[in-house]
Write an enzyme that holds these catalytic residues in place. Structure first.
Site, PDB file in Angstrom:
ATOM      1  N   ASP A 157      -4.759 -23.345-122.632  1.00 51.13           N
ATOM      2  CA  ASP A 157      -3.666 -24.284-122.449  1.00 51.13           C
ATOM      3  C   ASP A 157      -2.693 -24.174-123.620  1.00 51.13           C
ATOM      4  O   ASP A 157      -3.104 -24.149-124.783  1.00 51.13           O
ATOM      5  CB  ASP A 157      -4.251 -25.698-122.367  1.00 51.13           C
ATOM      6  CG  ASP A 157      -3.194 -26.760-122.160  1.00 51.13           C
ATOM      7  OD1 ASP A 157      -2.572 -26.763-121.092  1.00 51.13           O
ATOM      8  OD2 ASP A 157      -2.999 -27.581-123.076  1.00 51.13           O
ATOM      9  N   GLU A 190      -1.597 -19.528-121.093  1.00 55.33           N
ATOM     10  CA  GLU A 190      -0.432 -20.273-120.635  1.00 55.33           C
ATOM     11  C   GLU A 190       0.621 -20.007-121.715  1.00 55.33           C
ATOM     12  O   GLU A 190       0.560 -20.603-122.802  1.00 55.33           O
ATOM     13  CB  GLU A 190      -0.725 -21.758-120.519  1.00 55.33           C
ATOM     14  CG  GLU A 190       0.458 -22.541-119.978  1.00 55.33           C
ATOM     15  CD  GLU A 190       0.200 -24.040-119.929  1.00 55.33           C
ATOM     16  OE1 GLU A 190       0.713 -24.692-118.999  1.00 55.33           O
ATOM     17  OE2 GLU A 190      -0.496 -24.561-120.821  1.00 55.33           O
TER      18      GLU A 190
END
Length: 763
Positions: free
Chosen positions: A402, A438
């Site tokens: 993330d 990401e």
């Protein structure tokens, strides 16, 4: 008349407090005197500490083992670089606390071996040091802290005032973080649990699916299983529920090769959600990087969650499905300076977090209040130790990071030569697993799509945007779409990267579901309690003429066709496709594009949809296209297209055709178009198979037509194809059997409105 400095201080009470910390301390002393007294009494009432032997500084965390003279016990080791003292706190079944000072200090690691402490023991730490927020020092021994290396966590994080290191409800919130709260937090926080790691994974068989053959299915452990009718009620919402044959059967029937689990690290709920009676459903608020989230355990939270997670991984591996974890190492649940004190902040605030020039403040590249200082050796070690643990001891096969750009920042800027990326690249364990970035964060220069080095794949949001825009009729031309359908060579064809560096997706957990993407143009997040301000406004959605659910059969037929178009485009594109759980069966969130706090039917997969024929057909189509992808190597290439023949007698490996059957020219790419023909040559696939033989396959022509009316398309003749078989037509509601229609090259084909046709070259 006052001086300019005096005027500025009056206008800025925060600055005044910094200039005169003594005044703040005097006021604080009157308010917290009772708290001090209670804390002192608790210390005096604590049970006598057991013997603590020196133990060892390695490994960090709590490890049960046989110590000197064959005595069984647990070694505790905690990095706390600037601390003045550390107390290990043991809790019995009644919650009675016993404090054990750790007196051994080796290379900033406090450690000790406690004889007789066995698996199941609950524990935490109290760390002593200066309280000086103006310099970033926030030690507060009244707060029980979770071991960053705890393998299991017992209890749930609530956020009463006692768990804050400062007086949370101080009248002047500008300086509240500087006023220490001396109330004991131990009764209000979860405890770490000693776990015995005795599983060597000898019988586990990892699928080891090559990247080019991978199909990722993003799911939430709780949300995927909570409403499944064939999973026993006591297992729904748990790791054991995901391991149940009913859950795995759906995955294998679809044909996915990996599940990407939304965060399963122990996480905490944010204060603003708890105050509204909500919870963090997605889990992007980690606080324990080694512990499986306890609320997802059906078997218990005193260490049993570890074994349950491992059994889940084994069950998925036995079905040929890899397990990828969505991990949140960019920030923690402790938030900014007004957040709670749960672990790292109280262990060494300056050692773990990036601080601003004013060390009271936290650098925030994540939008969550803080950012871990990955350049610091102890932070980098925490992250890599955690990653290796989940691979070697918990059996997982990869990670999706993330806000990975935040991890790649050196001092301030994103740096692809950063310590984090360098350590991953040389680590003998981590460089062998699947690594997905990401590739952005919320800081300046944080958008890094296409920039991560080899070994990494990336979420490709440019693929998402181009495909959404094409099917809603918003692309000015088809240049960008051409790149996205064929692996995004403009982003990834450098440094030895391959087409599978692109993780293609149309939807993700964050945003509309696929059904909502064709049913809503605007977010409807009122249930989140934030005035519909949360969630993106850039949805690139088309509601087919009506906002929300409709009773109009024509609208609903059009929406289902658009779903088939989006799914088929995704699964036929070069790169690694990622599906979101429930999209294949028409799951809806009622237009909520930020369901992070909807731990309810909004956020759970509705399995009753499969009772409806139209949604069963969508699931069947998904499985059928995935079977085509799995069967035909031309649809899952390991190298980028060159636009040239790979063999002297071959066709070019890739060709583009306009509606009139001619190859597209440079001008065609810049002209508005709703129709695109894509020819994939199966005779010109680079590379060889495991035996060194050339890889050959059928050739295919895909025709994508986003127009509102049918159009004509001339099938390319020789040398491209003498005849074509229609394999797939998304205008058809049912796709149980291939249409089987044969068409000669040069035939003018009628392409239905808003549809994808896939044709196989047969001669």
């Amino acid at each position: 008349m006052s001086s300019a400095a005096e005027q500025e201080a009056v206008q800025d009470p925060e600055r005044e407090a910094v200039q005169d910390p003594g005044a703040v301390a005097a006021v604080r002393a009157e308010i917290v005197e009772v708290q001090r007294t209670e804390y002192a009494e608790a210390v005096r009432a604590a049970a006598p500490a057991p013997a603590v032997w020196p133990g060892a500084p390695m490994p960090l965390g709590a490890r049960f083992r046989v110590g000197p003279d064959g005595v069984a016990g647990t070694n505790f080791a905690l990095w706390a670089g600037g601390a003045e003292a550390v107390e290990l706190c043991l809790f019995d079944e009644r919650g009675v606390e016993t404090r054990c000072p750790l007196t051994e200090l080796t290379h900033e690691i406090w450690h000790g071996f406690v004889p007789g402490v066995r698996p199941g023991q609950r524990y935490g730490y109290r760390v002593h040091g200066r309280w000086d927020p103006w310099t970033g020092a926030r030690w507060n021994a009244a707060k029980l802290l979770l071991d960053p290396y705890a393998r299991a966590v017992d209890g749930t994080f609530g956020l009463p005032p006692e768990v804050y290191g400062h007086v949370r409800d101080w009248p002047d919130q500008h300086v509240a973080d500087t006023v220490r709260d001396d109330r004991d937090s131990a009764p209000y926080v979860p405890k770490g649990v000693v776990v015995h790691d005795d599983d060597d994974w000898v019988e586990d068989r990892r699928p080891k699916t090559p990247w080019a053959d991978s199909v990722i299915y993003e799911l939430h452990v709780r949300g995927f299983t909570k409403r499944h009718p064939d999973i026993p009620p006591e297992l729904r919402g748990t790791y054991a529920g995901l391991a149940h044959p009913a859950a795995i059967e759906h995955l294998t029937r679809l044909g996915v090769t990996a599940v990407e689990l939304l965060p399963v690290h122990q996480f905490a709920h944010e204060d603003h959600l708890l105050r509204r009676g909500l919870h963090n459903h997605w889990g992007y608020n980690s606080i324990g990087y080694f512990a499986p989230h306890a609320d997802y355990s059906a078997s218990g939270t005193a260490g049993q969650q570890v074994g349950e997670f491992k059994r889940m991984v084994r069950a998925l591996h036995d079905a040929g499905i890899e397990v990828i974890l969505d991990v949140v190492y960019n920030h923690t649940a402790e938030a900014g300076e007004l957040g709670p004190m749960l672990s790292l902040r109280g262990i060494d605030n300056r050692g773990y977090y990036r601080l601003e020039g004013d060390p009271r403040r936290y650098a925030d590249y994540t939008g969550c209040g803080n950012t871990l200082h990955v350049v610091q050796p102890q932070v980098l070690r925490l992250i890599t130790d955690s990653l290796r643990y989940w691979v070697t001891e918990m059996g997982v096969d990869g990670f999706r990071f993330d806000l990975a750009a935040a991890l790649a920042r050196s001092m301030h800027d994103v740096d692809m030569l950063s310590p984090f990326l360098a350590v991953i690249a040389q680590d003998p364990v981590l460089r062998r697993v699947k690594l997905i970035a990401e590739p952005w964060d919320v800081g300046n220069g944080g958008y890094q799509v296409g920039a991560f080095p080899p070994l990494w794949t990336e979420w490709n949001d440019r693929y998402r945007d181009a495909v959404r825009d094409f099917w809603r009729g918003a692309l000015p031309d088809v240049r960008d779409l051409g790149y996205r359908l064929t692996g995004s060579s403009d982003l990834y064809a450098w440094g030895g990267r391959r087409p599978y560096a692109s993780v293609n997706f149309v939807t993700a957990h964050d945003g509309f579901t696929l059904r909502d993407l064709v049913s809503y143009e605007h977010k409807h997040n009122e249930e989140n309690g934030e005035g519909n301000r949360d969630g993106t406004n850039d949805n690139r959605a088309w509601n087919c003429g009506v906002e929300g659910e409709s009773d109009d059969p024509e609208i609903n037929r059009l929406r289902r066709r658009q779903l088939r178009n989006l799914l088929t485009t995704l699964l036929l594109s070069t790169g690694v496709p990622m599906l979101v759980a429930g999209d294949e069966m028409g799951r809806t969130q009622g237009g909520n594009n930020n369901a992070y706090c909807q731990d309810n039917e909004t956020g759970w997969v509705d399995w009753s949809l499969l009772d409806q024929p139209q949604w069963r057909e969508l699931t069947a189509l998904t499985a059928r296209v995935l079977t085509l992808r799995r069967t035909h190597p031309v649809l899952r290439r390991r190298a980028f297209f060159s636009g040239r023949a790979q063999a002297p007698d071959g066709l070019r490996d890739l060709a583009w055709f306009a509606r009139d059957g001619r190859e597209m020219t440079e001008g065609d790419w810049y002209a508005p178009a709703a129709t695109l023909g894509l020819y994939l040559s199966g005779r010109d696939i680079p590379g060889r198979d495991a035996r060194g033989e050339p890889v050959t396959d059928d050739s295919f022509l895909a025709v994508l037509h986003a127009g509102a009316e049918p159009t004509s398309f001339v099938l390319p003749g020789a040398p491209w194809g003498g005849a074509y078989e229609l394999v797939l037509d998304t205008s058809r509601e049912e796709q149980a059997e291939p249409p089987g229609t044969l068409l000669d090259g040069g035939t003018e084909l009628t392409v239905p409105a808003r549809s994808v046709l896939l044709l196989r070259v047969v001669e």
